[in-house]
Design a protein around this motif. Structure first.
Motif, PDB file in Angstrom:
ATOM      1  N   GLY A   1      -5.200   4.589  -6.125  1.00 29.67           N
ATOM      2  CA  GLY A   1      -4.358   4.479  -4.949  1.00 29.67           C
ATOM      3  C   GLY A   1      -3.368   3.339  -4.959  1.00 29.67           C
ATOM      4  O   GLY A   1      -2.558   3.232  -4.049  1.00 29.67           O
TER       5      GLY A   1
ATOM      6  N   SER B   1       0.394   0.394  -2.338  1.00 28.11           N
ATOM      7  CA  SER B   1      -0.125   1.754  -2.208  1.00 28.11           C
ATOM      8  C   SER B   1       0.810   2.715  -2.921  1.00 28.11           C
ATOM      9  O   SER B   1       2.018   2.752  -2.655  1.00 28.11           O
ATOM     10  N   THR B   2       0.262   3.468  -3.849  1.00 30.63           N
ATOM     11  CA  THR B   2       1.074   4.429  -4.591  1.00 30.63           C
ATOM     12  C   THR B   2       1.697   5.453  -3.653  1.00 30.63           C
ATOM     13  O   THR B   2       2.841   5.877  -3.844  1.00 30.63           O
ATOM     14  N   GLU B   3       0.958   5.822  -2.625  1.00 30.81           N
ATOM     15  CA  GLU B   3       1.478   6.793  -1.658  1.00 30.81           C
ATOM     16  C   GLU B   3       2.713   6.239  -0.954  1.00 30.81           C
ATOM     17  O   GLU B   3       3.709   6.941  -0.772  1.00 30.81           O
TER      18      GLU B   3
ATOM     19  N   GLU C   1       5.748   5.942  -3.585  1.00 28.76           N
ATOM     20  CA  GLU C   1       6.384   7.224  -3.891  1.00 28.76           C
ATOM     21  C   GLU C   1       7.140   7.770  -2.685  1.00 28.76           C
ATOM     22  O   GLU C   1       8.229   8.336  -2.821  1.00 28.76           O
TER      23      GLU C   1
ATOM     24  N   SER D   1      -2.808   5.547   3.976  1.00 27.07           N
ATOM     25  CA  SER D   1      -2.492   6.960   4.181  1.00 27.07           C
ATOM     26  C   SER D   1      -2.036   7.215   5.606  1.00 27.07           C
ATOM     27  O   SER D   1      -1.070   7.949   5.846  1.00 27.07           O
TER      28      SER D   1
END
Length: 734
Positions: A10, A20-22, A25, A289
């Protein structure tokens, strides 16, 4: 800067930070394109921004704790009778109170008229919920007929009951109510709108043909602003009163219009002029998230792409942002009006941190810093024209910053926004600031707070609920508080509401910014709201919060009945400097004169508080619902958020501290009220009962923590415990 590679689930390394990769991106793929910013430049600037401001953010929180500790010690050293003069001097000595500047003149420019010169309702909604966010954005216009027919503003008994199908008698009562409002707000030279047989645009004016065969027109011809369709038989006629628009809609084939003498099918009111898309009190976003979901919805609003599938009455449809409304002026020129409320975004305060980004030591970074950057970056899409709509026609970004304590923290936010503007290549003071006057250190220093950001301020708003929670916590050691319901009649609250308007006007907010009032919490009791909430515009506030689009339409009537600009002008003519007595009132804790309440009275007070706590927390912790209509102990639906929770938990903590109630009694009432809350939620298939497994219920244990750990919570806030328990719940059910 090259794209990072993931080092742990993550997260991706970014300089000395982990991101946080979320989030990374989402920003790179969805937010930065079209913003005019390059990711290779943007991300290093963001990391430097965090490095620059995070230490100061933490220092401000430390100062809060130090001040609170000194206030606690003072109260412990001065038990008994409250000495207002000595207390005030003490607060000055420790820097809690500051000397107000002699003269403050608001210097904010580039403010949209919805904030500067108009007066009307305001909606606050969780931006995490796309449906609610769209409803609020679209609440700029609302059907008066629907608002009246579906609420208790029109008597609901006997022959006027709504019923399961359309009740013509109720419909006639609604139409009569609407015509009476038209006669009051847009009167005719003779006759009544109830006697109209037709409306036409004739010789650039409004011609109304009455049942007696005569013709009439508006007393004030300037109220006619436009129309839709054919001038001889318009589909809609646009009127204006007190700056707000009223649209008369005609269709003699419509079920309502065909039975109406003039073919009028509805009266549509301009309702929620503004809305606050909330990233704070009304949502339950506890991890990376969740936050990306929040930012994604805000992006959809700013780019005009947000939509949601909605099922209503067995029909599935897509809800999206409303288009603009198009008209022809009486002189034949086309023009448009916004179909949407002007949107603020409410960032989180200075307290919480977020796992969106971790520093070199693995610590979460202050969440308010991230909100400032990412909500502003997203809002830039509105400014550069990446949406079919415009939010701000003046080129501004509107951010409400809640829970600031005093002018130093406002000054910090001002500098924070300047740094964000530099990162985003925006002109100085593009980002406008809304100050929530909801913490005591802010309300007693409000003039200095406005001065600290006088080139950005566009909004000050009272928040009775949070202000009460802060009052209890700040004065925790002073003694036991009066019962919660009696706080509304305490000395400080009256001074607080008056001071907010007076200081705002004294600082030049008239015709330049909003002065707001708080929420009506009972969405099912609109008749009571129509009686009570007119006091908000009468007090000189040019906006006030409502719990639904329907409530916005009804509350808009108050701004037709009361011309706020005239009220403010009259107040300005009689303003004096804030008196020493007013400040003393603001600092007067709501201490109980006596505490010999009966056991029955204590249990009733505890049960009311505990029911509100459990009813809200069970949805927050186990369903991720940050704001909802929660039935109170009598079954009345109340709009609850963390501010209401803060009061209830702090109130019980105060009574425990001073021995008014025992730990044993509080725990006993918690266990008993858990059964009631279970019963109230038995129709919810996703609800997890508490009473049969108290030790295993995350929500129940969270509620106990809020009370029994209440004294040690920073400023009495509920966020740290709620976030911890929500995270634990999500982890345990994963």
């Amino acid at each position: 800067m090259t794209s990072p590679t993931t080092t742990q689930t993550g997260y991706s390394p970014l300089g000395s930070y982990q991101i946080s990769t979320e989030l990374y991106e989402f920003v790179n793929n969805d937010v930065l394109p079209g913003s005019g910013l390059d990711k290779e430049v943007f991300w290093p600037q963001v990391l430097q921004f965090i490095s620059d401001f995070a230490p100061e953010n933490r220092a401000l929180l430390s100062e809060r704790e130090q001040l609170q500790s000194r206030i606690d010690d003072w109260h412990k050293a001065h038990p008994g009778a409250f000495d207002s003069s000595a207390y005030k001097k003490f607060l000055h000595d420790i820097g809690y109170l500051v000397s107000p500047p002699d003269q403050v003149e608001l210097a904010t420019v580039g403010v949209d008229p919805e904030l500067a010169t108009l007066a009307g309702p305001q909606l606050v909604v969780p931006v995490m919920n796309a449906r609610y966010a769209l409803n609020a954005a679209n609440a700029r216009w609302g059907s008066l007929y629907d608002a009246l027919y579906g609420t208790d503003v029109i008597d609901q008994s006997d022959e006027l009951a709504p019923g399961s199908s359309y009740n013509p008698q109720r419909g006639q009562a609604v139409i009569a109510y609407g015509r009476e409002l038209l006669d009051e707000f847009c009167p005719l030279t003779h006759g009544s709108h109830a006697e109209a047989e037709s409306y036409q645009i004739h010789h650039q004016g409004l011609l109304v043909h009455l049942i007696d065969g005569s013709n009439t027109t508006l007393i004030n011809a300037e109220q006619l602003k436009g129309y839709q369709g054919d001038a001889e038989k318009p589909k809609a006629i646009l009127l204006q009163h007190n700056g707000l628009h009223i649209e008369l809609q005609f269709d003699d084939s419509h079920p309502i219009g065909r039975d109406d003498r003039a073919g009028m099918k509805d009266i549509v009111l301009e309702s929620a002029l503004t809305s606050i898309m909330d990233c704070e009190d009304s949502i339950a976003a506890v991890d990376a998230s969740d936050k990306v979901a929040v930012y994604r919805n805000w992006l959809g609003l700013m780019k005009g792409t947000l939509s949601e599938q909605v099922s209503k009455g067995g029909t599935l449809f897509t809800r999206k942002l409303n288009d603009n409304r198009h008209y022809v002026s009486p002189k034949g020129q086309g023009f448009s009006l916004s179909g949407r409320a002007l949107m603020f975004v409410r960032n989180v305060g200075h307290l919480m941190s977020s796992d969106l980004i971790l520093d070199a030591q693995g610590n979460e970074v202050p969440e308010g810093l991230l909100d400032a950057v990412f909500t502003s970056l997203i809002a830039k899409h509105d400014l550069v024209g990446n949406s079919p709509f415009r939010n701000s026609h003046q080129g501004s970004i509107y951010i409400v910053k809640p829970k600031m304590h005093g002018p130093e923290e406002v000054r910090f936010s001002n500098r924070l926004f300047s740094a964000v503007e530099a990162i985003l290549a925006l002109p100085d003071n593009t980002i406008k600031l809304g100050i929530m006057d909801e913490e005591r250190r802010t309300s007693v220093n409000l003039k200095a707070c406005i001065d600290a950001a006088k080139q950005r301020v566009v909004f000050i708003n009272t928040g009775f609920l949070d202000r009460t929670g802060d009052e209890i916590h700040t004065s925790m050691q002073a003694g036991p508080m009066v019962p919660k319901g009696d706080i509304k009649n305490s000395t400080w609250i009256k001074a607080y509401e008056l001071s907010n308007v007076e200081v705002g006007l004294d600082c030049g907010l008239h015709s330049r910014a909003q002065i707001g009032k708080g929420m009506w919490a009972m969405p099912d009791r609109m008749a009571e709201m129509m009686t009570a909430k007119v006091t908000h515009p009468q007090s000189g506030a040019n906006t006030a919060w409502v719990p639904s689009p329907t409530a916005a339409t009804l509350h808009a009537i108050h701004y037709h009945k009361v011309k706020v600009s005239s009220i403010q002008k009259a107040m300005l003519a009689n303003l004096g400097e804030q008196s020493s007595a007013r400040l003393s009132d603001l600092l007067q804790p709501p201490l109980a004169a006596q505490t010999d309440w009966s056991e029955q009275q204590l249990i009733a007070e505890l049960d009311n508080n505990i029911q509100g706590i459990l009813g809200y927390v069970v949805r927050w912790v186990e369903q991720g619902v940050g704001c909802s209509k929660v039935p109170d102990i009598n079954g009345v639906g109340l709009m609850e958020d963390r501010a209401t929770l803060r009061i209830s938990s702090q109130h019980i903590a105060n009574w425990l501290l001073h021995g008014v109630v025992s730990v044993q009694l509080v725990k006993q009432r918690f266990a008993e009220i858990a059964k009631l809350v279970d019963q109230q939620n038995q129709g919810d298939p996703s609800y997890r009962s508490m009473a049969d497994k108290l030790e295993q219920s995350h929500a129940y244990q969270a509620a106990l923590d809020l009370v029994f750990k209440g004294c040690e919570q920073p400023s009495g806030y509920t966020e740290p415990l709620l976030h911890a328990w929500r995270r634990r719940y999500k982890q345990d059910i994963a």
